[in-house]
Design an enzyme around this catalytic site. Structure first.
Site, PDB file in Angstrom:
ATOM      1  N   ASP A  12       8.198  -5.509  -3.276  1.00 22.52           N
ATOM      2  CA  ASP A  12       8.319  -6.114  -1.936  1.00 22.52           C
ATOM      3  C   ASP A  12       8.652  -7.794  -2.245  1.00 22.52           C
ATOM      4  O   ASP A  12       8.966  -8.516  -1.447  1.00 22.52           O
ATOM      5  CB  ASP A  12       6.634  -6.363  -1.419  1.00 22.52           C
ATOM      6  N   LYS A  33       9.062   4.351   5.357  1.00 18.82           N
ATOM      7  CA  LYS A  33       9.283   3.981   3.900  1.00 18.82           C
ATOM      8  C   LYS A  33       9.337   5.234   3.032  1.00 18.82           C
ATOM      9  O   LYS A  33      10.315   5.363   2.109  1.00 18.82           O
ATOM     10  CB  LYS A  33       8.385   3.195   3.215  1.00 18.82           C
ATOM     11  N   GLN A  77       0.806  -2.288   1.885  1.00 19.62           N
ATOM     12  CA  GLN A  77       1.386  -2.518   3.260  1.00 19.62           C
ATOM     13  C   GLN A  77       0.497  -3.710   3.865  1.00 19.62           C
ATOM     14  O   GLN A  77      -0.775  -3.618   3.923  1.00 19.62           O
ATOM     15  CB  GLN A  77       1.365  -1.307   4.040  1.00 19.62           C
TER      16      GLN A  77
HETATM   17  N1  GUN Z   1       4.239  -5.934   6.592  1.00 18.94           N
HETATM   18  C1  GUN Z   1       5.254  -6.571   7.383  1.00 18.94           C
HETATM   19  N2  GUN Z   1       6.241  -6.313   6.671  1.00 18.94           N
HETATM   20  C2  GUN Z   1       6.018  -5.939   5.453  1.00 18.94           C
HETATM   21  C3  GUN Z   1       6.754  -5.858   4.153  1.00 18.94           C
HETATM   22  O1  GUN Z   1       7.799  -5.976   3.907  1.00 18.94           O
HETATM   23  N3  GUN Z   1       6.151  -5.312   3.109  1.00 18.94           N
HETATM   24  C4  GUN Z   1       4.715  -5.065   3.219  1.00 18.94           C
HETATM   25  N4  GUN Z   1       4.030  -4.582   2.180  1.00 18.94           N
HETATM   26  N5  GUN Z   1       3.816  -5.236   4.122  1.00 18.94           N
HETATM   27  C5  GUN Z   1       4.749  -5.873   5.342  1.00 18.94           C
END
Ligand code: GUN
Length: 292
Positions: free
Chosen positions: A119, A52, A96
């Protein structure tokens, strides 16, 4: 059979975003800024967050990574979120997931200002998505819709089976596939208590597998000409790799691919699209596209 190349599509979209950011900056406006909070040292989460941050660089965004040890208290995490909510230099931020068991994930998500929730996990964004209002949409389902659109795959009136009912993927995916403005399909959600998943899948024109069980979808479960989207990214031990593992999708690719009209590989299918959708959401946040 055509392979849907998420890596190439994501690179194209990131280049489009980077061009727009160049314009924004040339006009004297500020660069989009994404903050990621990472708790602990889970290998998968480390990789996702690293990707990311790297995608932010490719798009010309500012990014900040805030790290906490796995024993961080919920109160400390909530204080960090409160600070980010009020920080005018931050357009959007993510925490996350998964979080350590002593932290209430839902409480953390609820604490995020929905206007910075890139998100799309906050109930306000989830609810607005469900009734078709502008909002941040969860990145994986949004990435899949983008892939279907870019490959001009028609889903209107088709039968779609979504495997999995998670808040992050299964539920929003099923919502989007059913909505007129997105998938316009007839949608079935299958889960651990579905009586005959194989029979449901055999009826499907589109299968979206998001259950995290390597190789769950076998050749006999897929009808000729189906579109198969594989969201699974489970780490399985592989002594032939330097890392000691490889990523495995929810679909037996070799058995299923010959029957498909389109299929996504793992890796290089849905994964890169998730990250590029997060970039799109962050750009939208920086432009106050959904909320003033
Ligand atoms: N864990 C797995 N996929 C995601 C996501 O798209 N965003 C976040 N914050 N955590 C995750």
């Amino acid at each position: 059979m055509q392979i849907i190349d998420g890596k190439v599509t994501a690179a194209e979209i990131k280049a489009e975003i980077a061009a727009e950011v160049q314009n924004i900056v040339a006009q004297g406006r500020k660069r989009p800024h994404l903050v990621a909070i990472l708790v602990g040292h889970d290998g998968g989460s480390e990789t996702y967050v690293r990707n990311k941050v790297q995608a932010c660089e490719q798009c010309g965004f500012l990014s900040t990574l805030i790290r906490y040890e796995a024993d961080v208290t919920e109160a400390e995490l909530l204080r960090c979120i409160e600070k980010l909510n009020h920080d005018v230099t931050v357009d959007g931020f993510i925490v996350q997931l998964p979080l350590p068991p002593h932290i209430d994930e839902q409480k953390i998500i609820m604490a995020i200002d929905y206007r910075k929730d890139v998100d799309g996990f906050h109930p306000i964004n989830v609810g607005r998505m469900a009734i078709g209002l502008p909002c941040f949409v969860s990145a994986t389902p949004l990435g899949i819709m983008t892939l279907l659109r870019r490959y001009q795959i028609k889903t209107s009136g088709k039968k779609c089976v979504v495997l999995g009912r998670s808040n992050i993927v299964g539920k929003p995916m099923a919502q989007l596939m059913a909505q007129k403005a997105y998938g316009d399909a007839t949608v079935t959600i299958c889960h651990s208590h579905t009586q005959d998943i194989a029979a449901e899948c055999r009826q499907a024109d589109v299968i979206i597998a998001a259950i995290g069980q390597p190789g769950f979808v076998t050749g006999d479960m897929v009808k000729e000409g189906a579109v198969v989207i594989d969201v699974g990214t489970t780490r399985v031990a592989d002594a032939t790799r330097k890392s000691g593992f490889r990523l495995s999708g929810d679909v037996c690719f070799d058995a299923v691919a010959p029957k498909c009209s389109y299929i996504t590989p793992v890796p290089g299918g849905v994964g890169p699209m998730t990250i590029c959708s997060l970039m799109k959401n962050t750009l939208a946040a920086s432009k106050n596209e959904y909320y003033k």
